[in-house]
Scaffold this motif. Structure first.
Motif, PDB file in Angstrom:
ATOM      1  N   LEU A 171      16.201  24.679  -3.846  1.00  0.00           N
ATOM      2  CA  LEU A 171      15.330  24.141  -3.594  1.00  0.00           C
ATOM      3  C   LEU A 171      15.308  23.460  -1.657  1.00  0.00           C
ATOM      4  CD1 LEU A 171      15.122  21.685  -6.449  1.00  0.00           C
ATOM      5  CD2 LEU A 171      13.557  22.555  -5.405  1.00  0.00           C
ATOM      6  N   TYR A 223       5.062  28.796  -5.834  1.00  0.00           N
ATOM      7  CA  TYR A 223       6.815  28.795  -6.027  1.00  0.00           C
ATOM      8  C   TYR A 223       6.968  30.523  -6.222  1.00  0.00           C
ATOM      9  CZ  TYR A 223      10.883  29.701  -8.138  1.00  0.00           C
ATOM     10  OH  TYR A 223      12.227  30.573  -8.350  1.00  0.00           O
ATOM     11  N   ASN A 281      11.172  19.693  -6.444  1.00  0.00           N
ATOM     12  CA  ASN A 281      10.776  20.215  -7.838  1.00  0.00           C
ATOM     13  C   ASN A 281      10.141  21.617  -7.319  1.00  0.00           C
ATOM     14  OD1 ASN A 281       9.282  21.195 -10.306  1.00  0.00           O
ATOM     15  ND2 ASN A 281      10.505  19.343 -11.139  1.00  0.00           N
ATOM     16  N   LYS A 282      11.255  22.754  -7.752  1.00  0.00           N
ATOM     17  CA  LYS A 282      10.673  23.984  -7.588  1.00  0.00           C
ATOM     18  C   LYS A 282       9.004  24.452  -8.110  1.00  0.00           C
ATOM     19  CE  LYS A 282      12.735  27.119 -11.071  1.00  0.00           C
ATOM     20  NZ  LYS A 282      13.309  27.995 -11.456  1.00  0.00           N
ATOM     21  N   HIS A 283       8.349  23.649  -8.673  1.00  0.00           N
ATOM     22  CA  HIS A 283       7.216  23.654  -9.397  1.00  0.00           C
ATOM     23  C   HIS A 283       6.172  23.534  -8.218  1.00  0.00           C
ATOM     24  CE1 HIS A 283       8.881  25.909 -13.018  1.00  0.00           C
ATOM     25  NE2 HIS A 283      10.041  24.930 -13.291  1.00  0.00           N
ATOM     26  N   TYR A 329       5.211  31.984  -2.807  1.00  0.00           N
ATOM     27  CA  TYR A 329       6.944  31.840  -1.820  1.00  0.00           C
ATOM     28  C   TYR A 329       8.068  32.652  -2.209  1.00  0.00           C
ATOM     29  CZ  TYR A 329      11.577  29.124  -0.194  1.00  0.00           C
ATOM     30  OH  TYR A 329      13.013  29.135  -0.111  1.00  0.00           O
ATOM     31  N   ALA A 377       5.650  26.081  -1.905  1.00  0.00           N
ATOM     32  CA  ALA A 377       6.195  25.323  -0.554  1.00  0.00           C
ATOM     33  C   ALA A 377       5.040  24.527  -0.100  1.00  0.00           C
ATOM     34  CB  ALA A 377       6.514  27.042  -0.007  1.00  0.00           C
ATOM     35  N   ASP A 427      15.699  30.993  -2.962  1.00  0.00           N
ATOM     36  CA  ASP A 427      15.169  30.731  -4.582  1.00  0.00           C
ATOM     37  C   ASP A 427      16.944  28.804  -4.498  1.00  0.00           C
ATOM     38  OD1 ASP A 427      14.410  29.302  -6.451  1.00  0.00           O
ATOM     39  OD2 ASP A 427      14.918  30.084  -7.856  1.00  0.00           O
ATOM     40  N   LEU A 466      10.769  25.483   0.521  1.00  0.00           N
ATOM     41  CA  LEU A 466      10.493  24.725  -0.990  1.00  0.00           C
ATOM     42  C   LEU A 466      10.429  23.794  -0.788  1.00  0.00           C
ATOM     43  CD1 LEU A 466      10.065  26.626  -4.053  1.00  0.00           C
ATOM     44  CD2 LEU A 466      12.216  26.892  -4.034  1.00  0.00           C
TER      45      LEU A 466
END
Length: 295
Positions: free
Chosen positions: A120, A107, A137-139, A110, A142, A118, A133
């Motif tokens: 999703l 992340y 979930n962003k965690h 990315y 990408a 930022d 992304l």
């Protein structure tokens, strides 16, 4: 900043194009295809007519059609299923897995690339290839979908260093998101029980799709009583389809028993205790509720 990149060799790329491609996918998948543009990708699923889970994948716009980024072990079946629904639609379905590859990176990395947002599912082109992304979930970081011939030059330009795919799987499992072995879930639970609403994989405002009626009914009538939850093995091993017991009451069943295990749990049952160490036939384990899952 972590510069690791994971070449997801366990993923496959299908390509759906043709003049009817958009409507064709809209009538099948659990998410709204209208969300998928040059700047936005989505996570979606195919359900049975009863709303049971079959397959999951990412949908990414590419030229005049859509990339389907799916688990390789499910790709042949997804290919067949899409062709089964094709009938008279003006749609072409191709398996491009020998040409394209999926790479995943963190992340923070990315966000350091020019042109990112930022958001999703946010998607942009890097040397003509889509980076997005992860819409779940962003965690999870990408993804880059790229022609195999261009892969290593792009990774070099992005200053990304190849890391073991197992580290990506471990990270995904710790987040509580199934990294592999999706075929073990097939037909075993409803799509909504896979936490797809929280992972942005179901759109309740779109029109009909396969399995929509039951999925909507479970949500609207508040009948969601089971959830797919990750397991942390303390010692020993788990058996597939093993019952999860507490106070001699069955509160769930192990569906994925191998390296990154998951169980379908009656999370509302008074016998379910989040931090308890459960004793199985051949080992002990914990069931944990991911932070993003508010239950």
């Amino acid at each position: 900043m972590n510069n690791s990149v994971y070449i997801l060799e366990d993923r496959a790329i299908l390509y759906v194009n043709g003049s009817d491609a958009k409507d064709f996918l809209q009538n099948l998948i659990s998410n709204d295809i209208n969300k998928v543009t040059d700047n936005s990708s989505c996570f979606a699923s195919l359900f049975t007519p009863q709303g049971k889970f079959l397959y999951e994948f990412m949908v990414v716009k590419h030229k005049l059609g859509y990339f389907i980024d799916c688990e390789k072990s499910q790709s042949d079946e997804i290919f067949k299923q899409l062709n089964l629904y094709k009938i008279r639609s003006k749609v072409e379905i191709l398996n491009l897995s020998n040409e394209f590859v999926v790479a995943s990176f963190g992340y923070e990395k990315y966000l350091s690339i020019e042109g990112t947002k930022d958001i999703l599912g946010f998607t942009f082109k890097y040397r003509e290839d889509p980076i997005f992304l992860d819409p779940r979930n962003k965690h999870l970081g990408a993804r880059l979908i790229i022609n195999l011939e261009k892969l290593y030059l792009s990774l070099k330009k992005l200053d990304l260093k190849n890391d073991k795919i197992e580290n990506y799987h471990i990270h995904s499992h710790k987040l509580g998101i199934v990294p592999k072995d999706l075929n073990k879930l097939k037909n075993k639970l409803f799509g909504i029980e896979c936490n797809f609403e929280e992972l942005n994989g179901i759109d309740f405002k779109k029109g009909c799709y396969v399995g929509q009626e039951n999925t909507a009914r479970i949500k609207l009538k508040n009948k969601l009583s089971k959830r797919l939850l990750p397991i942390e093995i303390i010692d020993g091993e788990l058996m597939e389809n093993e019952s999860v017991l507490n106070n001699n009451v069955e509160i769930g069943k192990v569906l994925i028993n191998e390296t990154y295990p998951f169980a379908l749990i009656k999370f509302l049952d008074s016998n379910f205790e989040k931090d308890k160490i459960f004793q199985g036939k051949n080992g002990s384990f914990k069931i944990f509720v991911p932070e993003w899952l508010k239950i």
